[in-house]
Design an enzyme around this catalytic site. Sequence first.
Site, PDB file in Angstrom:
ATOM      1  N   CYS A 198       4.010  -6.689   6.322  1.00 57.34           N
ATOM      2  CA  CYS A 198       4.063  -5.340   7.229  1.00 57.34           C
ATOM      3  C   CYS A 198       5.603  -5.658   8.222  1.00 57.34           C
ATOM      4  O   CYS A 198       6.552  -4.812   7.982  1.00 57.34           O
ATOM      5  CB  CYS A 198       3.033  -5.359   8.183  1.00 57.34           C
ATOM      6  SG  CYS A 198       1.520  -4.674   6.998  1.00 57.34           S
TER       7      CYS A 198
HETATM    8  N1  LIG Z   1      -1.640  -6.553   4.450  1.00 58.16           N
HETATM    9  C1  LIG Z   1      -1.576  -5.930   5.523  1.00 58.16           C
HETATM   10  O1  LIG Z   1      -1.877  -6.691   6.413  1.00 58.16           O
HETATM   11  C2  LIG Z   1      -1.376  -4.546   5.657  1.00 58.16           C
HETATM   12  C3  LIG Z   1      -1.412  -3.959   6.677  1.00 58.16           C
HETATM   13  C4  LIG Z   1      -1.536  -2.441   6.716  1.00 58.16           C
HETATM   14  C5  LIG Z   1      -0.807  -1.948   5.823  1.00 58.16           C
HETATM   15  N2  LIG Z   1      -0.294  -2.568   4.583  1.00 58.16           N
HETATM   16  C6  LIG Z   1       0.073  -1.764   3.792  1.00 58.16           C
HETATM   17  O2  LIG Z   1      -0.763  -1.525   2.548  1.00 58.16           O
HETATM   18  C7  LIG Z   1      -0.011  -1.386   1.368  1.00 58.16           C
HETATM   19  C8  LIG Z   1      -0.772  -2.585   0.604  1.00 58.16           C
HETATM   20  O3  LIG Z   1      -0.638  -3.745   0.879  1.00 58.16           O
HETATM   21  P1  LIG Z   1      -1.674  -5.108   0.695  1.00 58.16           P
HETATM   22  O4  LIG Z   1      -1.291  -6.083   1.513  1.00 58.16           O
HETATM   23  O5  LIG Z   1      -2.911  -4.417   0.397  1.00 58.16           O
HETATM   24  O6  LIG Z   1      -0.706  -5.337  -0.725  1.00 58.16           O
HETATM   25  P2  LIG Z   1      -1.391  -6.233  -1.949  1.00 58.16           P
HETATM   26  O7  LIG Z   1      -0.188  -6.900  -2.729  1.00 58.16           O
HETATM   27  O8  LIG Z   1      -2.440  -7.376  -1.392  1.00 58.16           O
HETATM   28  O9  LIG Z   1      -2.317  -5.310  -2.611  1.00 58.16           O
HETATM   29  C9  LIG Z   1      -1.882  -4.555  -3.721  1.00 58.16           C
HETATM   30  C10 LIG Z   1      -2.731  -4.356  -4.789  1.00 58.16           C
HETATM   31  O10 LIG Z   1      -1.947  -3.106  -5.446  1.00 58.16           O
HETATM   32  C11 LIG Z   1      -2.040  -3.645  -6.783  1.00 58.16           C
HETATM   33  N3  LIG Z   1      -1.218  -2.640  -7.699  1.00 58.16           N
HETATM   34  C12 LIG Z   1      -0.029  -2.435  -7.579  1.00 58.16           C
HETATM   35  N4  LIG Z   1       0.470  -1.509  -8.304  1.00 58.16           N
HETATM   36  C13 LIG Z   1      -0.631  -0.863  -8.891  1.00 58.16           C
HETATM   37  C14 LIG Z   1      -0.884   0.119  -9.672  1.00 58.16           C
HETATM   38  N5  LIG Z   1       0.026   1.007  -9.938  1.00 58.16           N
HETATM   39  N6  LIG Z   1      -1.901   0.637  -9.823  1.00 58.16           N
HETATM   40  C15 LIG Z   1      -3.125  -0.114  -9.485  1.00 58.16           C
HETATM   41  N7  LIG Z   1      -3.187  -1.523  -8.805  1.00 58.16           N
HETATM   42  C16 LIG Z   1      -1.702  -1.704  -8.315  1.00 58.16           C
HETATM   43  C17 LIG Z   1      -1.797  -4.791  -6.874  1.00 58.16           C
HETATM   44  O11 LIG Z   1      -1.979  -5.560  -8.128  1.00 58.16           O
HETATM   45  C18 LIG Z   1      -2.402  -5.597  -5.770  1.00 58.16           C
HETATM   46  O12 LIG Z   1      -3.634  -5.990  -6.095  1.00 58.16           O
HETATM   47  C19 LIG Z   1       1.425  -1.822   1.596  1.00 58.16           C
HETATM   48  O13 LIG Z   1       2.129  -0.587   1.833  1.00 58.16           O
HETATM   49  C20 LIG Z   1       1.138  -2.574   2.981  1.00 58.16           C
HETATM   50  O14 LIG Z   1       2.443  -2.424   3.529  1.00 58.16           O
HETATM   51  C21 LIG Z   1      -0.713  -3.959   4.513  1.00 58.16           C
END
Ligand SMILES: NC(=O)c1ccc[n+]([C@@H]2O[C@H](COP(=O)([O-])OP(=O)(O)OC[C@H]3O[C@@H](n4cnc5c(N)ncnc54)[C@H](O)[C@@H]3O)[C@@H](O)[C@H]2O)c1
Length: 475
Positions: free
Chosen positions: A271
Amino acid sequence: MEALRTKLQKRNATAAVIGLGYVGLPLALEIASAGFNVVGIDLDQNKIDKLKEGQSYIGDVSDKAITDALRTGRFTPTLDFSALHDIDTVSICVPTPLSKSRDPDISFILAATEKIRKYLHAGQLIVLESTTYPGTTDELILPELESSGLRVGRDFFLAFSPERIDPGNSAFNTRNTPKIVGGITQTCTEIARIFYSQFIERVISVSSTKCAEMVKLLENTFRSVNIGMVNELALMCDVLGVDVYEVIDAAATKPFGFIPFYPGPGLGGHCIPIDPHYLAWKLKALNFQARFIGLAAEINGMMPSVVTTMVGEGLNRFSKSIRGSKVLILGVAYKKNVSDCRESPALDVMRMLSEKGAVLSYNDPFVSTLRMNGNTLKSVELTSVNIESQDCIIILTDHNAYDFRRIIAASKLVVDTRNATKDLHEFRDKIIKLGAGNNVAPAPNHEDEHDSITANQATTEADVVHFHDPRSHLT
Ligand SMILES: NC(=O)c1ccc[n+]([C@@H]2O[C@H](COP(=O)([O-])OP(=O)(O)OC[C@H]3O[C@@H](n4cnc5c(N)ncnc54)[C@H](O)[C@@H]3O)[C@@H](O)[C@H]2O)c1
């Protein structure tokens, strides 16, 4: 709209979460625990297999939470997007990284949207949760979904609701962290608000998707800028010979108008190092330069090289160079008590030290192996023999599991970037602490600057490769 509203309020609507990572998995389980049937869709076969076996791959999610959800029949992990056929609400939680050129990579959002469009039907709510630049929902997702012939606000509902999850935070989780929602139309906002109110304690509506997108970017830019400011303050304190932590803790006694931030080896996670670039990129396209974001990124980005310099300075005390010295890194995850190494500054510090010829090893109780330069490193054990054999130990992540007194007692030289050694006064002579006024030589005065040959000759190996001299901001 009325039919969907009733289904949501009665909690007999069906939900889908696309992307079961740090954000999507806890969200899917929370929706299921409120009584909804939830389909969790991911492209990663390995994750889906683990979930089907009741195994978690996220630190904050227990195996039991998954097996409980599977047992109720309310949580179905799958690779199959056709499940969207019978789904009432779809939450998009896919990654939003930066491309190689450090521009937003929204390809994951676009790919998910394409799949949703294929199964879009009347009475469906679509919510984007991935962090992205203002305008993504109405400029990219909306036209794609409306190309189906269905109309937003009438046939389907579209909103943005930023995810605010803080991995490793035991006080705040999906349920008790207030949720922002902003829809394309007022009806979209209202439907999204009703949905989230079923499983989140407090939901705040804003007037547009763009506003909701901007809220998230404000929150993360706020952190990036304040961390950048305090990192620079730490460098100032080094020059001034003042302990930055004493300064911050004293300032934090002010009961209003001050929020403490602490320096460290750099930004990490999915993030804070990334999201502000989404905002800056969008503004650049509108001919507006986001200066605070750029400056914070510059200062935070130089912290790994500051740490490398500290190591060089420390070894210099023993007439040693980085090349050939045994250096042990404590903590490679980007923050304490989590296993997430994405964008971790430890990777930069390790790369820099490795390029300079250090003999590197690492320990992290949460990260058993690490890929670096095509090699797989294994977390080493913190035996007394291993600690004693190191020329330098660097504390990059202050996991609670570390017994710092024992580690430091057995070590020769410690570089502390997290104030983890604050109470270990008896070992002060072997500790070099970021922002404690003891890790860099005094700033050159203006006369020294004219004598550039002398100054260069006096510079250590580590200083020569500094991208930015931390003291340059002051001279
Ligand atoms: N990690 C954090 O602390 C956090 C906090 C707030 C917001 N975010 C935001 O949330 C979003 C997700 O982050 P995250 O940390 O969960 O990511 P992550 O990489 O842990 O998880 C994302 C998942 O999406 C899957 N994926 C990718 N493309 C796909 C598709 N087309 N169809 C289905 N699944 C798909 C991946 O395989 C993965 O399992 C990002 O935009 C991030 O900036 C993250």
